[in-house]
Design a protein around this motif. Structure first.
Motif, PDB file in Angstrom:
ATOM      1  N   GLU A 124       0.821  -1.211   0.000  1.00 33.08           N
ATOM      2  CA  GLU A 124       0.000   0.000   0.000  1.00 33.08           C
ATOM      3  C   GLU A 124       0.858   1.265   0.000  1.00 33.08           C
ATOM      4  OE1 GLU A 124      -3.356   0.213   2.735  1.00 33.08           O
ATOM      5  OE2 GLU A 124      -3.321  -1.951   2.899  1.00 33.08           O
ATOM      6  N   GLN A 125       1.934   1.266   0.801  1.00 35.45           N
ATOM      7  CA  GLN A 125       2.740   2.483   0.907  1.00 35.45           C
ATOM      8  C   GLN A 125       3.528   2.734  -0.383  1.00 35.45           C
ATOM      9  OE1 GLN A 125       0.986   3.626   3.262  1.00 35.45           O
ATOM     10  NE2 GLN A 125       2.633   4.568   4.415  1.00 35.45           N
ATOM     11  N   PHE A 126       4.068   1.673  -0.982  1.00 39.78           N
ATOM     12  CA  PHE A 126       4.797   1.876  -2.242  1.00 39.78           C
ATOM     13  C   PHE A 126       3.853   2.385  -3.328  1.00 39.78           C
ATOM     14  CE2 PHE A 126       9.320   0.852  -2.440  1.00 39.78           C
ATOM     15  CZ  PHE A 126       9.551   0.431  -1.125  1.00 39.78           C
ATOM     16  N   LEU A 127       2.664   1.808  -3.412  1.00 41.16           N
ATOM     17  CA  LEU A 127       1.720   2.279  -4.436  1.00 41.16           C
ATOM     18  C   LEU A 127       1.258   3.704  -4.138  1.00 41.16           C
ATOM     19  CD1 LEU A 127      -0.376  -0.954  -5.104  1.00 41.16           C
ATOM     20  CD2 LEU A 127       1.227   0.177  -6.668  1.00 41.16           C
ATOM     21  N   HIS A 128       1.118   4.008  -2.844  1.00 42.33           N
ATOM     22  CA  HIS A 128       0.678   5.357  -2.472  1.00 42.33           C
ATOM     23  C   HIS A 128       1.725   6.392  -2.885  1.00 42.33           C
ATOM     24  CE1 HIS A 128      -1.965   8.043  -0.165  1.00 42.33           C
ATOM     25  NE2 HIS A 128      -0.854   8.730   0.060  1.00 42.33           N
ATOM     26  N   VAL A 129       2.982   6.089  -2.604  1.00 40.64           N
ATOM     27  CA  VAL A 129       4.051   7.042  -2.908  1.00 40.64           C
ATOM     28  C   VAL A 129       4.289   7.134  -4.422  1.00 40.64           C
ATOM     29  CG1 VAL A 129       6.524   7.474  -2.636  1.00 40.64           C
ATOM     30  CG2 VAL A 129       5.169   6.781  -0.661  1.00 40.64           C
ATOM     31  N   ALA A 130       4.143   6.009  -5.118  1.00 42.00           N
ATOM     32  CA  ALA A 130       4.403   5.995  -6.567  1.00 42.00           C
ATOM     33  C   ALA A 130       3.291   6.684  -7.358  1.00 42.00           C
ATOM     34  CB  ALA A 130       4.558   4.553  -7.057  1.00 42.00           C
ATOM     35  N   TYR A 131       2.152   6.921  -6.699  1.00 42.12           N
ATOM     36  CA  TYR A 131       1.008   7.531  -7.386  1.00 42.12           C
ATOM     37  C   TYR A 131       1.382   8.913  -7.931  1.00 42.12           C
ATOM     38  CZ  TYR A 131      -3.441   9.764  -8.247  1.00 42.12           C
ATOM     39  OH  TYR A 131      -4.468  10.436  -8.852  1.00 42.12           O
ATOM     40  N   ARG A 132       0.979   9.178  -9.159  1.00 41.06           N
ATOM     41  CA  ARG A 132       1.159  10.524  -9.735  1.00 41.06           C
ATOM     42  C   ARG A 132      -0.198  11.088 -10.112  1.00 41.06           C
ATOM     43  NH1 ARG A 132       4.853  10.005  -7.386  1.00 41.06           N
ATOM     44  NH2 ARG A 132       7.053   9.843  -7.911  1.00 41.06           N
ATOM     45  N   VAL A 133      -0.446  12.350  -9.754  1.00 44.29           N
ATOM     46  CA  VAL A 133      -1.746  12.945 -10.084  1.00 44.29           C
ATOM     47  C   VAL A 133      -1.870  13.083 -11.593  1.00 44.29           C
ATOM     48  CG1 VAL A 133      -2.005  14.221  -7.936  1.00 44.29           C
ATOM     49  CG2 VAL A 133      -0.863  15.290  -9.859  1.00 44.29           C
ATOM     50  N   PRO A 134      -3.097  12.920 -12.108  1.00 40.83           N
ATOM     51  CA  PRO A 134      -3.283  13.140 -13.538  1.00 40.83           C
ATOM     52  C   PRO A 134      -3.106  14.648 -13.813  1.00 40.83           C
ATOM     53  CG  PRO A 134      -5.369  12.522 -12.481  1.00 40.83           C
ATOM     54  CD  PRO A 134      -4.330  12.563 -11.408  1.00 40.83           C
ATOM     55  N   VAL A 135      -1.972  15.007 -14.391  1.00 41.36           N
ATOM     56  CA  VAL A 135      -1.684  16.418 -14.621  1.00 41.36           C
ATOM     57  C   VAL A 135      -2.014  16.753 -16.066  1.00 41.36           C
ATOM     58  CG1 VAL A 135       0.077  18.213 -14.552  1.00 41.36           C
ATOM     59  CG2 VAL A 135       0.161  16.348 -12.927  1.00 41.36           C
ATOM     60  N   ILE A 136      -2.784  17.828 -16.232  1.00 41.36           N
ATOM     61  CA  ILE A 136      -3.167  18.220 -17.580  1.00 41.36           C
ATOM     62  C   ILE A 136      -2.301  19.410 -17.960  1.00 41.36           C
ATOM     63  CG2 ILE A 136      -5.095  18.930 -19.049  1.00 41.36           C
ATOM     64  CD1 ILE A 136      -6.945  17.529 -16.988  1.00 41.36           C
ATOM     65  N   ARG A 137      -1.080  19.120 -18.469  1.00 41.50           N
ATOM     66  CA  ARG A 137      -0.148  20.181 -18.852  1.00 41.50           C
ATOM     67  C   ARG A 137       0.239  19.966 -20.300  1.00 41.50           C
ATOM     68  NH1 ARG A 137       3.033  19.758 -13.716  1.00 41.50           N
ATOM     69  NH2 ARG A 137       2.173  21.413 -12.458  1.00 41.50           N
ATOM     70  N   SER A 138       0.346  21.060 -21.025  1.00 39.67           N
ATOM     71  CA  SER A 138       0.718  20.906 -22.431  1.00 39.67           C
ATOM     72  C   SER A 138       2.198  20.525 -22.523  1.00 39.67           C
ATOM     73  CB  SER A 138       0.459  22.209 -23.180  1.00 39.67           C
ATOM     74  OG  SER A 138       1.110  23.273 -22.528  1.00 39.67           O
ATOM     75  N   GLY A 139       2.518  19.702 -23.492  1.00 37.62           N
ATOM     76  CA  GLY A 139       3.918  19.374 -23.740  1.00 37.62           C
ATOM     77  C   GLY A 139       4.510  18.366 -22.791  1.00 37.62           C
ATOM     78  N   LYS A 140       4.861  18.793 -21.595  1.00 36.99           N
ATOM     79  CA  LYS A 140       5.639  17.982 -20.640  1.00 36.99           C
ATOM     80  C   LYS A 140       5.034  16.607 -20.361  1.00 36.99           C
ATOM     81  CE  LYS A 140       7.194  21.532 -17.704  1.00 36.99           C
ATOM     82  NZ  LYS A 140       6.894  22.082 -16.416  1.00 36.99           N
ATOM     83  N   LYS A 141       5.890  15.619 -20.409  1.00 41.17           N
ATOM     84  CA  LYS A 141       5.494  14.264 -20.002  1.00 41.17           C
ATOM     85  C   LYS A 141       6.218  13.933 -18.701  1.00 41.17           C
ATOM     86  CE  LYS A 141       3.413  11.061 -22.959  1.00 41.17           C
ATOM     87  NZ  LYS A 141       3.594  10.793 -24.374  1.00 41.17           N
ATOM     88  N   PRO A 142       5.541  13.375 -17.709  1.00 38.91           N
ATOM     89  CA  PRO A 142       6.260  13.033 -16.475  1.00 38.91           C
ATOM     90  C   PRO A 142       7.280  11.918 -16.729  1.00 38.91           C
ATOM     91  CG  PRO A 142       4.020  12.185 -16.436  1.00 38.91           C
ATOM     92  CD  PRO A 142       4.136  13.013 -17.671  1.00 38.91           C
ATOM     93  N   LYS A 143       8.372  11.947 -15.963  1.00 37.65           N
ATOM     94  CA  LYS A 143       9.424  10.934 -16.116  1.00 37.65           C
ATOM     95  C   LYS A 143       8.893   9.564 -15.693  1.00 37.65           C
ATOM     96  CE  LYS A 143      13.728  10.334 -14.341  1.00 37.65           C
ATOM     97  NZ  LYS A 143      14.416  10.671 -13.106  1.00 37.65           N
ATOM     98  N   ALA A 144       9.184   8.553 -16.473  1.00 36.08           N
ATOM     99  CA  ALA A 144       8.722   7.215 -16.125  1.00 36.08           C
ATOM    100  C   ALA A 144       9.479   6.721 -14.889  1.00 36.08           C
ATOM    101  CB  ALA A 144       8.956   6.267 -17.289  1.00 36.08           C
TER     102      ALA A 144
END
Ligand code: BES
Ligand code: MN
Ligand code: ZN
Length: 495
Positions: free
Chosen positions: A131-151
């Motif tokens: 649960e804690q690893f999945l909680h920390v690894a969670y990334r909010v769905p960000v609606i930003r033009s261009g930028k892709k979050p790092k995998a």
């Protein structure tokens, strides 16, 4: 991310990152000593030299360790032995996950999950890792033009188990993965902006869940069907909105489930402006989170479906938008609820109870053995309990005690508050059976007392999650609570 149980640690261990727990004073927890032996006692020397104090949550990465069992070691402080508990164990896991995700490791091994923790058994220790690893690894769905979050590179986390406890650890990581995935979905839905996450969007999310799992069915009632059922209270909330309301009914029936269902009712106000009783502008954006109760019902049912849990659960989600307009409900308007009771709406911002009361009445057709509603219902709840406990009110000691215990086990706690006639008297109206508000005092309790009027003969509990469902400030976003609490409770009450 995948999670696996691993029997013991030693010379044959191979991992990108061994996560070793160190107490203040230098004692290594669980299988830490076996890893250290394979590293020639390096960790003990680092602790003895004072380079790592073991303070709770502190981390130190030892990279480039060459050929041994681990390409790198992450030391995690576990704090003093004296304060060692479920809380410090979980805190250490959070730090461990944060630090591991910053490294390029694609797999990691948690070597302190087999250490005794006073208030967490083997199963829960493994479950918390996931649960804690999945909680920390969670990334909010960000609606930003261009930028892709790092995998993220981390794809596998293994959890050390003593050979005799391998079964418990396997169950723990399996349940933790399902709860973590359910919570992440809850967070996604809640974090979406209200122009995307409308009642119609939530209805489609229900349909998607039903397509993914053969055990889930989804039915959506339209405004016309709700009108025909007499849901005058629910429909009064949506009168000012251009978005059509939806009543979403999710039915999960796991193989072998024979009992009457437990019904979960989730408040799904996709945006709460307050209506004609308009809210102050400061922080109003946070009212996109006013559907987190609904999102937690989606998340809990997703978790159960992933686990194929043998239980019968029905989710009822009244989804509406609360807007002011020329067609909106006005203070003083009187509506008739599906139960037949009439309500004088003195404040259109007390809309959660107006949709929940009709959903509670609707729940009766499923002959529920228990009904639990989940709602970001009152600001007063946040004043009373802050962000650590959800408020719990119930007309059944048995149900309340079950939820309190599940909250403790899952570290997603709630605190019981009263229901009593005296509070109900505050809801009196000169013009209808009762009003929808009762003044400022005891606001969380009077809101629950309003709902209580619709639960005659039902075994019912109410969770006010206004303080626990999301955090504000720099890390603004949904927490995924109370999915761990709900799933823990349901898994303890199969049937
Ligand atoms: N959604 C709000 C409750 C809320 C407030 C949740 C703050 C999270 C943070 C609810 O619909 C509401 O507006 N409640 C009113 C009730 C009052 C008018 C009796 C409130 O709490 O002010
Ligand atoms: Mn409101
Ligand atoms: Zn609201």
């Amino acid at each position: 991310m995948e999670f696996k149980a691993e029997s013991g640690a030693g010379r044959r261990t191979r991992t990108d990152c061994a996560i070793v727990g160190v107490h203040e004073g230098g004692r290594l927890a669980g299988s830490g000593p076996s890893i250290d032996a394979a590293l020639g006692g390096r960790i003990a020397r680092i602790a003895a030299a004072g380079d790592f104090a073991g303070r709770l949550g502190e981390t130190l990465l030892l990279p480039d360790l060459g050929k041994g069992p681990a390409a790198r070691v992450l030391l995690v402080g576990l704090g003093s032995d004296k304060n060692w508990s479920r809380r410090s164990y979980r805190k250490a896991l959070t730090s461990a996950a944060q630090a591991t995700l910053k490294t390029p490791a694609s797999n990691a091994l948690v070597t302190f999950a087999d250490a005794e923790v006073p208030d967490a058994d083997t199963y829960y220790r493994a479950r918390y890792v996931t649960e804690q690893f999945l909680h920390v690894a969670y990334r909010v769905p960000v609606i930003r033009s261009g930028k892709k979050p790092k995998a993220q590179s981390l794809d596998t986390v293994r959890v050390i188990a003593s050979p005799t406890e391998l079964g418990d650890v396997r169950r723990g990581v399996r349940d933790g993965a399902a709860i973590g995935t359910g919570s992440s979905w809850t967070r996604d839905l809640a974090n979406l902006p209200a122009n995307v996450c409308t009642p119609t969007y939530l209805a489609h999310a229900g349909g998607r869940l039903a397509r993914e799992h053969r055990t889930v069915r989804c039915k959506v009632l339209s405004e016309r069907e709700m009108r025909r059922l007499g849901m005058g209270s629910l429909l009064s909330v949506t009168a000012g909105s251009a978005q059509p309301p939806k009543l979403i009914v999710l039915e999960y029936r796991g193989r072998g489930a024979k009992a009457d269902p437990i019904v979960l009712v989730g408040k799904g106000v996709t945006f709460d402006t307050g209506g004609i009783s308009l809210k102050d502008p400061g922080g109003m954006d946070e009212m996109k989170f006013d559907m987190t109760g609904a999102a937690s019902v989606f998340g809990a049912i997703k978790s159960l479906a992933m686990l194929d849990a043998p239980i019968h659960v029905v989710g009822i989600i009244p989804a509406v938008e609360n807007m002011p307009s020329g067609t909106a409900t006005k203070p003083g308007d009187i509506v008739t609820s599906m139960s037949g009771q009439t309500i004088e709406i003195l404040n259109t911002d007390a809309e959660g109870r107006l949709i929940l009361c009709d959903a509670l009445t609707y729940s009766r057709r499923f002959k529920p053995r228990e009904v639990i509603d989940i709602a970001t219902l009152t600001g007063a709840c946040v004043i009373a309990l802050g962000s650590h406990n959800s408020a719990l009110m119930s007309n059944s000691d048995d149900l309340a005690n079950g939820l309190l215990a599940a909250g403790k086990r899952s570290a997603d706690t709630c605190w019981r508050m009263p229901l009593a006639e005296e509070y109900q008297e505050q809801l009196k109206s000169n013009f209808a059976d009762f009003a929808n508000v009762a003044g400022r005092d005891g606001g969380a309790v009077t809101a629950a007392c309003f709902l209580w009027k619709f639960t005659d003969g039902l075994k019912w509990a109410h969770l006010d999650i206004a303080g626990t469902a999301y955090v504000t400030g720099a890390a603004k976003g949904a927490t995924g609570r109370p999915v761990p609490l709900l799933v823990d409770y349901l898994l303890a009450n199969l049937g």
